[in-house]
Motif scaffolding. Sequence first.
Motif: not given
Length: 803
Positions: A761-776
């Motif tokens: 809850n402090q770093q949901m995504i990385d704006l430089t790689d928007p796909s890297k942290l996606l949760q499916f």
Amino acid sequence: MKTGNAIFSCASNLGSIEFEVLNPTRDAEFIHGWISKPYAKFWMMGGYSKIQVAEFYKKHWSEPGNGAYVGWMQGKPAFIIEVYDPGLNELAEHYESAAGDIGMHILLAPNESPVAGFSSVAFYAVLKFLFADPKVHRVVVEPDVRNEKIHRLNRRFGFQHTGPVDLKEKTALLGVCTRENFQIACDNPSREPVQRIAASPIGLQAWDKVNRLLVRKCLAELLHERVLKAEVVAEGADNVAIFHLSSADGTVDYVFAGETLPLDHYLIDLNSIRRRVDGLDAPLDALAFTSEFYPQMGIPEEKLSVYLEEISATLYSSLNKHKPGYLSAEQLCSADFQVLEAAMTEGHPAFIANNGRIGFDAEDFRKFAPETGASMRLVWIAARRSRAIFSVSATSSYESLLASEFDPSALQDFRQQLRALDLCIDDYWLLPVHPWQWTNKLVQMFAADIARQDIVYLGESSDCYQPQQSIRTFFNRSQPARHYVKTALSVLNMGFMRGLSAAYMQVTPAINDWLYQLVESDDALRQSGFRVLRELAAVGYNSPEYARLPDNKNPYRKLLAGLWRESPVSRIEEGQQLSTMAALLHIDPEGDSLVRCWIEASGLSTQAWLERYLNAYLTPLLHCLYAYRLVFMPHGENVILVLEDHVPVSIFMKDIGEEICLLNSERELPEQVARISVQVPEGHIPLSIFTDVFDCFFRYLSGILYEHCAFSPDDFWRCVARCIQRYQAQHPEYSALYAQYDLFAPRFAHSCLNRLQLRDNQQMIDLTDPSKLLQFAGELENPIYPFREVTRTELASEIEQAV
């Protein structure tokens, strides 16, 4: 005698104040008793009988623009007010009247048992009542010039006196109070006439209501994201099922009724939800729900306490949105742009904990939370150019920016302040700062920079600003055509510390220029009315101490930056209305829908209205995807609707610099724009429509139209399918891409937003790689797939008939 038919109520530290319509026959009794006393001499009715009092108010009510009301406290009449249209009487000869003006007289009850603060509480309540009407922009008063008590009270609440005027019956002191000046007066703690929110009691009934709403959202979103799984225990009529959910240890059970709509959207009956703990009925409690299910929700133990704090803050925010005096959906239907902005209940509908704002205390909330609608002033500092970065659009300059944003007197004042310190304004950039950021972060953390005079405090802005839903962006209420201002704000809110990076902001104007030129040169986008609100200038300060930190993403490198974004106000036509797109999902505290009110007011059918909206919103997004592989973050807060006669006709897109991407594009870009080019798995590209539009916005809109307009989900998704088919028929040049990024595929990957926040809850995504942290979580059935052939056939028939 009080009737119980209150039309407005206002909480205060002296108890609730309720407003009822003045009944001339009924209320003449106590009014006569008041006006017969010496203190009421300025009311000029001292010789009236009871019958004459009743006749006066009957006549008063019969005249255009007039009204009269009684304010009740603790079961007794506390004051009366008369309202009138000052443009229709002699006052219009003495000042420049305008639409939205309302005149007001107030008479307090006799002061037989003095109560400290009574007059302030009553006056505050009256102005809250008058400004609750979105059509009211200014309150006008004209008390007798000798009435010093009322003059002091007027000034205290933001009235500006323009001098004595000679009226037929008196010499009056004319005063005018704007909505903004009233807000400023109330935002000053030394003037606050009612009990401050930090110490005000929280009613159990209101607390139960907001908890029930948030528990329903927890259930709906966690079931949608397949974080939790409920068992269907009974099937009812009209596709309604009874669901049962148990905690992992089996000690807590939830039972509720609801329907499952396309995209696994759970439409849960709010009043059906029941909670049992160890077999006994228990109240609904969103914090308890989180504690009961956090292992199943996948919240790491070390993150749980922060998430619970975000849940608490979200509940606290919801209390404010449901407090007495809210505007109904009907009232918002024709409301001012910024009245709508402050009234919203759901900016980010998918996120459960969407109003965390960790770092704000209760007083900060009152002053800076968007839903309070409070006006505020920004802090301005001078930042030494050798330590700072300023960048500006090719169509502007620093000098023209200052000329458009500041009155000459303000710039002269800044110049003189620096000169008094033997400093030159040409060695500094002017930089906007959030007052919270200045007080809570910069004064201490940048003390060395202040001591070196690399940072110089210049004071508060003369213009008043209103916080937007995004919390760190501000609309200029004093000069609406001036730019939005966005500042760094180091509070944790919905998965991010809301700072701004000086380095990241440096290329923002160049990115906006590039996009603006692309949009303006594209015939399809121009014909759709699609426009962007450019971020024209950015400035950031690099403290030498924090600039050495190795990680560019470190929040300590995002403490001091700001940017200026265009305002849409001067870019619309007469008769058009602006609104955040989040308004389409707004449900007022009584359960009414704003989109229903707009559709009803438009005179169109739900389908016709929806088709207009889809053409304004979805069509340009499709074109950007297929023509350029250009994607946005097109949620409700980032889109501004332009409406005519309550119907959407076009949109503005904002938040460009941080949230646009060119996906897997071979397009050559200028060096300053290159960061927007991102490589992602090919299968993720259509998620810009499937996830960001279908799942994160249309899913909710479809449910609202079903509940409030009896417009079926099948009809909704058929309209969406027709919009896409129509665009594709009009642009056969992209036919290969329609197959490659097939929006009519039977299923698509289910990307989950709450899973992001629950994981970190402090770093949901990385704006430089928007796909890297996606949760499916597996796949969702595509709701337009069943209509792929039907709508194609319908469209072909429609085109044939047109030819």
